[in-house]
Design a protein around this motif. Sequence first.
Motif, PDB file in Angstrom:
ATOM      1  N   LYS A   1       0.824  -1.215   0.000  1.00 41.17           N
ATOM      2  CA  LYS A   1       0.000   0.000   0.000  1.00 41.17           C
ATOM      3  C   LYS A   1       0.858   1.266   0.000  1.00 41.17           C
ATOM      4  N   SER A   2       2.091   1.148  -0.467  1.00 37.59           N
ATOM      5  CA  SER A   2       2.996   2.301  -0.505  1.00 37.59           C
ATOM      6  C   SER A   2       2.490   3.343  -1.496  1.00 37.59           C
ATOM      7  N   LYS A   3       2.935   4.571  -1.287  1.00 40.68           N
ATOM      8  CA  LYS A   3       2.545   5.671  -2.181  1.00 40.68           C
ATOM      9  C   LYS A   3       2.976   5.391  -3.623  1.00 40.68           C
ATOM     10  N   VAL A   4       4.179   4.855  -3.809  1.00 42.65           N
ATOM     11  CA  VAL A   4       4.679   4.595  -5.154  1.00 42.65           C
ATOM     12  C   VAL A   4       3.831   3.534  -5.859  1.00 42.65           C
ATOM     13  N   MET A   5       3.376   2.510  -5.126  1.00 46.07           N
ATOM     14  CA  MET A   5       2.556   1.466  -5.730  1.00 46.07           C
ATOM     15  C   MET A   5       1.149   1.982  -6.045  1.00 46.07           C
ATOM     16  N   ILE A   6       0.609   2.818  -5.196  1.00 43.60           N
ATOM     17  CA  ILE A   6      -0.708   3.409  -5.445  1.00 43.60           C
ATOM     18  C   ILE A   6      -0.663   4.324  -6.667  1.00 43.60           C
ATOM     19  N   GLU A   7       0.402   5.117  -6.795  1.00 40.74           N
ATOM     20  CA  GLU A   7       0.556   5.980  -7.963  1.00 40.74           C
ATOM     21  C   GLU A   7       0.722   5.156  -9.244  1.00 40.74           C
ATOM     22  N   PHE A   8       1.465   4.059  -9.134  1.00 38.93           N
ATOM     23  CA  PHE A   8       1.639   3.182 -10.289  1.00 38.93           C
ATOM     24  C   PHE A   8       0.288   2.611 -10.734  1.00 38.93           C
ATOM     25  N   GLN A   9      -0.520   2.157  -9.780  1.00 45.78           N
ATOM     26  CA  GLN A   9      -1.852   1.637 -10.113  1.00 45.78           C
ATOM     27  C   GLN A   9      -2.696   2.687 -10.832  1.00 45.78           C
ATOM     28  N   LYS A  10      -2.642   3.923 -10.365  1.00 44.39           N
ATOM     29  CA  LYS A  10      -3.408   5.000 -11.009  1.00 44.39           C
ATOM     30  C   LYS A  10      -2.955   5.201 -12.448  1.00 44.39           C
ATOM     31  N   THR A  11      -1.646   5.168 -12.672  1.00 43.77           N
ATOM     32  CA  THR A  11      -1.115   5.338 -14.027  1.00 43.77           C
ATOM     33  C   THR A  11      -1.573   4.192 -14.925  1.00 43.77           C
TER      34      THR A  11
END
Length: 183
Positions: free
Chosen positions: A46-56
């Motif tokens: 649930k890291s910020k980088v993984m959440i941003e990747f999912q959005k992309t």
Amino acid sequence: MKISEYWPTSIGHVNFVNEKLLNHIFDNYNFSELKADTHNIFDSDKSKVMIEFQKTVKTHLSYYIKSIYNCTPKKLKLRGWLTGNTQGYSIMEHNHSGAAFTAVYYALAESRNQGGEIHFTDPRSNANRGYPAPYDSIYKPVKHEPRTGDLLIFPGFLYHYVSAYHQNNRIGLTIDVFFEGKP
């Protein structure tokens, strides 16, 4: 004569290098312990980088779906896992039964001419039967040599395989895509 084309199978391709994601993977995952397809990385990370990747990825998925089906899905569920992290890695021909779409993001794929291409095969089972050799090019697999940052999106029913590659590190993040609710 009217000629109509049916049963198109579209493969989407975009390239965006995500160094934050690559660094996050190196810092947080032990590649000797990874087992493909055993858990959903998006549920456990649930890291910020993984959440941003999912959005992309969801942005690219929405564009792909809108371009092909002329509709915009309201909600997509992603299930992902890391793959391809040892020399000699390959995957036999398979599809992602149950997934509406599949995507693969190559977080690291630097070596050229070292194998590891993904091959997509004609989804029309036995379509090539009975045709003479000059027609082979119509039915041959489509090959993609991955580069760092490549995101490929394709229907989950599309059979594909990965030829063995001969480098020490390559990191892919495979993603199955499911619709949640009505489109």
